[in-house]
Motif scaffolding. Structure first.
Motif, PDB file in Angstrom:
ATOM      1  N   MET A   9       0.949  -1.132   0.076  1.00 26.96           N
ATOM      2  CA  MET A   9      -0.107   0.100   0.088  1.00 26.96           C
ATOM      3  C   MET A   9       0.960   1.175  -0.294  1.00 26.96           C
ATOM      4  SD  MET A   9      -3.457  -0.413   2.387  1.00 26.96           S
ATOM      5  CE  MET A   9      -2.401  -0.660   3.871  1.00 26.96           C
ATOM      6  N   PHE A  10       0.312   2.131  -0.895  1.00 24.84           N
ATOM      7  CA  PHE A  10       0.910   3.515  -0.543  1.00 24.84           C
ATOM      8  C   PHE A  10      -0.001   4.611  -0.693  1.00 24.84           C
ATOM      9  CE2 PHE A  10       0.998   1.864  -5.065  1.00 24.84           C
ATOM     10  CZ  PHE A  10       0.191   2.798  -5.530  1.00 24.84           C
ATOM     11  N   VAL A  15      -5.272   8.805  -0.478  1.00 25.05           N
ATOM     12  CA  VAL A  15      -6.093   7.340  -0.201  1.00 25.05           C
ATOM     13  C   VAL A  15      -4.988   6.284  -0.313  1.00 25.05           C
ATOM     14  CG1 VAL A  15      -7.831   6.045  -0.998  1.00 25.05           C
ATOM     15  CG2 VAL A  15      -8.110   8.383  -0.970  1.00 25.05           C
ATOM     16  N   SER A  16      -5.083   5.417   0.522  1.00 22.58           N
ATOM     17  CA  SER A  16      -4.177   4.093   0.440  1.00 22.58           C
ATOM     18  C   SER A  16      -4.555   3.231  -0.710  1.00 22.58           C
ATOM     19  CB  SER A  16      -4.327   3.345   1.789  1.00 22.58           C
ATOM     20  OG  SER A  16      -3.691   4.076   2.916  1.00 22.58           O
ATOM     21  N   LYS A 163      -6.070   2.668   7.263  1.00 25.14           N
ATOM     22  CA  LYS A 163      -5.226   2.374   6.251  1.00 25.14           C
ATOM     23  C   LYS A 163      -5.658   1.086   5.632  1.00 25.14           C
ATOM     24  CE  LYS A 163      -1.840   5.379   7.461  1.00 25.14           C
ATOM     25  NZ  LYS A 163      -2.443   6.698   6.841  1.00 25.14           N
ATOM     26  N   MET A 164      -6.606   1.225   4.744  1.00 27.44           N
ATOM     27  CA  MET A 164      -6.907   0.154   3.889  1.00 27.44           C
ATOM     28  C   MET A 164      -6.798   0.476   2.497  1.00 27.44           C
ATOM     29  SD  MET A 164      -8.436  -2.268   5.805  1.00 27.44           S
ATOM     30  CE  MET A 164      -7.177  -2.179   7.229  1.00 27.44           C
ATOM     31  N   VAL A 165      -6.726  -0.652   1.807  1.00 26.71           N
ATOM     32  CA  VAL A 165      -6.928  -0.206   0.224  1.00 26.71           C
ATOM     33  C   VAL A 165      -8.154   0.365   0.014  1.00 26.71           C
ATOM     34  CG1 VAL A 165      -6.872  -1.335  -2.219  1.00 26.71           C
ATOM     35  CG2 VAL A 165      -5.409  -2.293  -0.315  1.00 26.71           C
ATOM     36  N   PHE A 166      -8.344   1.325  -0.711  1.00 21.29           N
ATOM     37  CA  PHE A 166      -9.285   2.186  -0.900  1.00 21.29           C
ATOM     38  C   PHE A 166      -9.866   3.174   0.168  1.00 21.29           C
ATOM     39  CE2 PHE A 166      -9.806  -1.345  -3.969  1.00 21.29           C
ATOM     40  CZ  PHE A 166      -9.921  -0.682  -5.189  1.00 21.29           C
TER      41      PHE A 166
END
Length: 291
Positions: A9-10, A15-16, A163-166
């Motif tokens: 993740m970045f 947004v992550s 800190k989650m994708v999307f």
């Protein structure tokens, strides 16, 4: 992508994200929506596949397509981009159906602007944060295209931090809810309502879409979208995707409301409720954590 390396993740425009959702960004933003497109938008693990299957059956019925094409080919995942051959925008561009059903997990500010310009209809599904977190945790455990889940306690902390994708669940559900106030063509649904009375929610969906299925057709849609029948249906349960490890957890796990009670400790629940109150204090959305 190396079969063993999970994406990292970045921070992407606040947004992550991971590269499989940002590598095609320019084409994604230039994507040309058509006026009859229907966009299915959700935070990950909030009932996307369920609603996709419902809409596909409502529009196109029980056809050969349903039996031979997995759901991710019938309803392309717009931002997904894995070379050499997986591109959501390309898939959407070559969809033979009309209307095109297209799914996205993008926060509202990232949606290609042509969807708004073409006045497309959007079906958004929201799920209560606790169950959504649990489902996302198990999904990250089994899906090699997601960052590793870590242990439950670690995942719990990361979810609360967004800190989650999307990105954060809170921003996602609220961002789409706000958009609905100025853009009337969003049908905002709740996972819990669908569990409580699927038939009623399908009726509401039909009136939003201007569909009037016969009693027979409605029965067929209800039968084809029961959790257990979808879980067994290879064309709906994602078992055809190699990156998903069903020995760890099935893609469709329980489909229940309240499973969070089997995961949250008393202390976690108190901590979560406190934090939730702060983050949702300006929101008018009402969620149910049990039905």
């Amino acid at each position: 992508m190396d079969a063993l390396a999970r994406p990292e993740m970045f921070d992407f425009q606040g947004v992550s994200m991971t590269n499989i959702f940002t590598d095609n960004w320019e084409n994604l933003q230039k994507f040309q929506a058509r006026p009859d497109d229907i966009l299915i938008a959700t935070y990950p693990k909030a009932g996307t596949t369920w609603v996709s299957q419902i809409l596909d059956l409502l529009w196109f019925g029980q056809t050969e397509r349903q039996k031979t094409l997995p759901i991710h080919e019938r309803v392309p995942f717009l931002e997904l981009h894995i070379l050499p051959d997986m591109s959501g925008t390309k898939q959407a561009d070559t969809l033979p159906t009309s209307p095109r059903l297209i799914k996205t997990h993008l926060p509202v500010q990232f949606v290609p602007k042509s969807f708004w310009e073409q006045n497309c209809r959007v079906v958004y599904v929201a799920r209560n944060a606790k169950d959504n977190m649990v489902s996302y945790f198990h999904f990250n455990r089994m899906n090699k295209l997601q960052p590793p889940a870590g242990d439950w306690d670690d995942f719990f902390q990361q979810f609360m931090k967004g800190k989650m994708v999307f990105g954060p669940w809170y921003d996602h559900v609220n961002g789409w809810w706000k958009k609905k106030q100025t853009y009337p063509k969003i049908h905002y649904m709740f996972y819990e309502d669908m569990i409580e009375d699927t038939g009623r929610e399908i009726d509401n969906l039909c009136s939003f879409l201007g569909l009037s299925p016969s009693a027979e057709e409605k029965k067929m849609v209800l039968g084809g979208t029961q959790f257990d029948s979808m879980k067994k249906n290879q064309m709906a349960n994602y078992s055809t995707i190699a990156e998903m490890d069903f020995t760890i957890s099935p893609f469709m796990r329980k489909g229940k409301v309240g499973d969070w009670k089997n995961h949250f400790t008393v202390a976690q629940n108190e901590k979560f409720d406190e934090d939730y109150k702060q983050k949702m204090k300006d929101s008018t959305i009402q969620f149910r954590t049990e039905v």
